[in-house]
Design a protein around this motif. Structure first.
Motif: not given
Length: 230
Positions: A98-112, A219-230
Motif C-alpha cells: 500500500f502507498v498513500l495517494p499523496d506519495v511523491t513521484p519518486d516514492e511511487l516509482t520506487s514502490a512500483v 518496518l524502518r521509518t522513512a519518508a518513502a514507502p518501506v519495502p519488505v524485501a524478498a
C-alpha cells in the motif's frame, strides 16, 4: 523494463498516473481501465509486472479482484488508510503493498519497482494502522495450531520472523548464521506448511500469530514507502 497496468475509477487520476509512470526510466504503462473485470482479463493476457490499483473502498468485490490479479501480476494499492478490514484482507489476498495517494513521484516509482521484484511495500503512515487491524481481527485465545503455525520448527519461526521484519534472505542468513540457500529452503517449507501462496502473505500471518509484536514497528521509518524485501 517494468510493465504497469493502471486500474482506477477516476479518469483524471488514470491519466495522471499513466503520464507520470510513462515518463520514468525503466517503466512502461501497457494499459489502463476503470473496470475491474477488464483489468483481470488484461492482466491474464498481458501479464504486466505490476497492477497499480485504487485501493479506496475495496469491499468484497475489490478483494476478489486483488486475489485474481495477484495470480498473474503484482498488485500495488493506492490507499488512504490501512486501518480497516478491507486493507488487511487485500494484503492476505496477495496485494504487494500500500502507498498513500499523496506519495511523491519518486516514492511511487520506487514502490512500483520494489513490488515488481516481489518486495512488499507499505508506506510508514499505514504500517501502524495495518498492525492495529491485525490485532483487532485476531480472535482472542486462538491457538497457534489453529492458525497453522504449530507445525513450524523453531528455526522456521525464526526465518518467518525475519521475513515479516523486512529482511532479505541474505540478511536472514547473516543474522541466523546459516546459508542463504538454507533460508530459501526454510521459506519454501513455511509456505507449504502455512498454505500461503506467496511470500507476501507471510507478513500478515506472522502478525496474526504474534511473531511480530504490534508494539514494535517492524518496518524502518522513512519518508518513502518501506519495502519488505524478498
Amino acid at each position: 523494463m517494468v510493465t504497469v497496468f493502471v486500474l482506477h475509477q477516476q479518469s483524471l487520476q488514470r491519466l495522471g498516473l499513466r503520464m507520470l509512470l510513462s515518463s520514468r526510466p525503466g517503466l512502461t504503462v501497457v494499459g489502463e481501465t476503470a473496470d475491474e473485470a477488464e483489468a483481470i482479463r488484461t492482466s491474464d493476457r498481458l501479464r504486466p509486472d505490476v497492477v497499480l490499483m485504487d485501493g479506496s473502498g475495496l469491499g468484497t468485490g475489490g478483494i476478489e479482484t486483488v486475489r485474481r490479479l495477484a495470480r498473474s501480476s503484482r498488485v500495488l494499492l493506492l490507499s488512504p488508510s490501512g486501518h480497516d478490514t478491507d486493507a488487511y484482507a487485500a494484503l492476505r489476498a496477495g496485494a504487494g503493498g500500500f502507498v498513500l495517494p499523496d506519495v511523491t513521484p519518486d516514492e511511487l516509482t520506487s514502490a512500483v519497482h520494489a513490488v515488481a521484484v516481489g518486495d512488499v511495500v507499505i508506506s510508514p503512515g499505514l504500517t501502524r494502522e495495518l498492525i492495529d487491524a491485525v490485532r483487532s481481527l485476531r480472535p482472542a485465545g486462538t491457538s497457534e495450531r489453529a492458525h497453522g503455525i504449530g507445525s513450524l520448527t523453531e528455526r522456521e519461526r525464526d526465518v518467518l520472523t525475519g521475513v515479516a521484519s523486512g529482511w532479505s534472505n541474505a540478511e536472514i542468513a547473516e543474522r541466523l548464521h546459516i546459508a542463504p540457500t538454507t533460508v530459501k529452503s526454510h521459506v519454501s517449507n513455511i509456505l507449504t506448511k502455512t498454505g500461503a501462496r506467496a511470500r507476501v502473505q507471510l507478513v500478515p500471518f506472522a502478525y496474526e500469530n504474534g511473531l511480530i509484536r504490534p508494539t514494535v514497528t517492524p518496518l524502518r521509518t522513512a519518508a518513502a514507502p518501506v519495502p519488505v524485501a524478498a
